[in-house]
Design a protein around this motif. Structure first.
Motif, mmCIF file in Angstrom:
data_model
loop_
_atom_site.group_PDB
_atom_site.id
_atom_site.type_symbol
_atom_site.label_atom_id
_atom_site.label_comp_id
_atom_site.label_asym_id
_atom_site.label_seq_id
_atom_site.Cartn_x
_atom_site.Cartn_y
_atom_site.Cartn_z
ATOM 1 N N ASN A 16 0.818 -1.225 0.000
ATOM 2 C CA ASN A 16 0.000 0.000 0.000
ATOM 3 C C ASN A 16 0.846 1.267 0.000
ATOM 4 O OD1 ASN A 16 -2.139 -1.804 0.257
ATOM 5 N ND2 ASN A 16 -2.174 -1.606 2.474
ATOM 6 N N GLY A 17 2.085 1.172 -0.470
ATOM 7 C CA GLY A 17 2.963 2.333 -0.423
ATOM 8 C C GLY A 17 3.987 2.349 -1.536
ATOM 9 N N PRO A 18 5.056 3.088 -1.309
ATOM 10 C CA PRO A 18 6.033 3.356 -2.371
ATOM 11 C C PRO A 18 7.047 2.238 -2.584
ATOM 12 C CG PRO A 18 6.716 4.426 -0.367
ATOM 13 C CD PRO A 18 5.385 3.770 -0.061
ATOM 14 N N LEU A 19 7.946 2.517 -3.488
ATOM 15 C CA LEU A 19 9.132 1.684 -3.710
ATOM 16 C C LEU A 19 10.288 2.408 -3.048
ATOM 17 C CD1 LEU A 19 8.656 1.088 -7.546
ATOM 18 C CD2 LEU A 19 7.949 -0.430 -5.689
ATOM 19 N N LEU A 44 9.964 6.096 -4.124
ATOM 20 C CA LEU A 44 9.343 6.450 -5.396
ATOM 21 C C LEU A 44 7.859 6.110 -5.355
ATOM 22 C CD1 LEU A 44 11.975 5.180 -7.983
ATOM 23 C CD2 LEU A 44 11.726 7.470 -6.998
ATOM 24 N N CYS A 45 7.052 7.056 -5.829
ATOM 25 C CA CYS A 45 5.600 6.900 -5.833
ATOM 26 C C CYS A 45 5.193 5.801 -6.809
ATOM 27 C CB CYS A 45 4.952 8.218 -6.230
ATOM 28 S SG CYS A 45 3.161 8.124 -6.396
ATOM 29 N N ARG A 46 4.285 4.965 -6.375
ATOM 30 C CA ARG A 46 3.675 4.009 -7.312
ATOM 31 C C ARG A 46 2.158 4.099 -7.296
ATOM 32 N NH1 ARG A 46 3.192 -2.131 -5.485
ATOM 33 N NH2 ARG A 46 3.008 -1.858 -3.255
ATOM 34 N N CYS A 47 1.629 5.071 -6.540
ATOM 35 C CA CYS A 47 0.169 5.242 -6.526
ATOM 36 C C CYS A 47 -0.286 6.251 -7.571
ATOM 37 C CB CYS A 47 -0.306 5.669 -5.142
ATOM 38 S SG CYS A 47 -0.028 7.410 -4.744
ATOM 39 N N GLY A 48 0.630 7.108 -8.041
ATOM 40 C CA GLY A 48 0.291 8.109 -9.045
ATOM 41 C C GLY A 48 -0.299 9.387 -8.476
ATOM 42 N N LYS A 49 -0.404 9.516 -7.171
ATOM 43 C CA LYS A 49 -1.072 10.673 -6.565
ATOM 44 C C LYS A 49 -0.109 11.699 -5.974
ATOM 45 C CE LYS A 49 -5.197 8.935 -7.192
ATOM 46 N NZ LYS A 49 -6.065 9.466 -8.224
ATOM 47 N N SER A 50 1.166 11.393 -5.925
ATOM 48 C CA SER A 50 2.128 12.313 -5.318
ATOM 49 C C SER A 50 2.211 13.623 -6.086
ATOM 50 C CB SER A 50 3.515 11.656 -5.284
ATOM 51 O OG SER A 50 4.475 12.586 -4.823
ATOM 52 N N SER A 51 2.385 14.709 -5.378
ATOM 53 C CA SER A 51 2.612 16.003 -6.032
ATOM 54 C C SER A 51 4.099 16.246 -6.232
ATOM 55 C CB SER A 51 1.985 17.135 -5.220
ATOM 56 O OG SER A 51 2.558 17.184 -3.935
ATOM 57 N N PHE A 55 8.802 11.132 -6.688
ATOM 58 C CA PHE A 55 8.976 10.782 -5.283
ATOM 59 C C PHE A 55 7.632 10.641 -4.577
ATOM 60 C CE2 PHE A 55 12.588 13.444 -6.608
ATOM 61 C CZ PHE A 55 13.578 12.464 -6.564
ATOM 62 N N CYS A 56 7.614 9.803 -3.584
ATOM 63 C CA CYS A 56 6.437 9.638 -2.731
ATOM 64 C C CYS A 56 6.376 10.814 -1.755
ATOM 65 C CB CYS A 56 6.565 8.315 -1.952
ATOM 66 S SG CYS A 56 5.352 8.100 -0.643
ATOM 67 N N ASP A 57 5.186 11.388 -1.607
ATOM 68 C CA ASP A 57 5.014 12.455 -0.616
ATOM 69 C C ASP A 57 4.034 12.048 0.479
ATOM 70 O OD1 ASP A 57 2.556 12.585 -1.829
ATOM 71 O OD2 ASP A 57 2.686 14.693 -2.397
ATOM 72 N N GLY A 58 3.683 10.773 0.531
ATOM 73 C CA GLY A 58 2.787 10.269 1.569
ATOM 74 C C GLY A 58 1.310 10.320 1.192
ATOM 75 N N THR A 59 0.990 10.883 0.047
ATOM 76 C CA THR A 59 -0.413 11.018 -0.367
ATOM 77 C C THR A 59 -1.097 9.659 -0.534
ATOM 78 O OG1 THR A 59 0.102 13.102 -1.457
ATOM 79 C CG2 THR A 59 -1.934 12.038 -2.113
ATOM 80 N N HIS A 60 -0.325 8.611 -0.772
ATOM 81 C CA HIS A 60 -0.926 7.281 -0.966
ATOM 82 C C HIS A 60 -1.820 6.892 0.210
ATOM 83 C CE1 HIS A 60 2.975 6.491 1.077
ATOM 84 N NE2 HIS A 60 2.250 5.604 1.737
HETATM 85 S S1 FES Z 1 3.239 5.948 -3.243
HETATM 86 FE FE1 FES Z 1 2.305 7.632 -4.235
HETATM 87 S S2 FES Z 1 2.409 9.215 -2.754
HETATM 88 FE FE2 FES Z 1 3.319 7.521 -1.794
#
Ligand code: FES
Length: 94
Positions: A16-19, A44-51, A55-60
């Motif tokens: 449920n989170g990043p790489l 690294l973001c894998r949810c596609g929602k990061s701003s 990089f992952c910003d926790g938005t997942h």
């Molecule tokens: S995995 Fe997309 S914001 Fe964290």
């Protein structure tokens, strides 16, 4: 028998989170330009929602992103297997 050389970098898939990438790695754009991660370990973001992509910003968490930490066998485990790398990714080049 020689010991196997440990990989220079590792990628950890978080449920449920990043790489998370650790080690000696180079982050690059699709055209080969450098991306400065600003740190030794990067998510690294894998949810596609990061701003802050890539990089992952926790938005997942707020987005309710759901994904396992292991490969999804898909609807037919006896099928063709994981998708091939994108033709422009260079993943199949030596
Ligand atoms: S995995 Fe997309 S914001 Fe964290």
């Amino acid at each position: 028998m020689p010991r196997p050389t440990p990989p220079a970098a590792s990628v950890t898939v978080y449920e449920n989170g990043p790489l998370l990438i650790r080690g000696d790695y180079a982050l690059r754009t699709a055209l080969g330009g450098p991306i400065d991660p600003g740190r030794d370990t990067v998510a690294l973001c894998r949810c596609g929602k990061s701003s802050l992509k890539p990089f992952c910003d926790g938005t997942h968490k707020m987005a309710g992103f759901v994904a396992g930490a292991t490969p999804d066998p898909g609807p037919d485990p006896g099928g063709p297997g994981p998708a091939s790398p994108h033709p422009d990714s260079g993943a199949d080049e030596g």
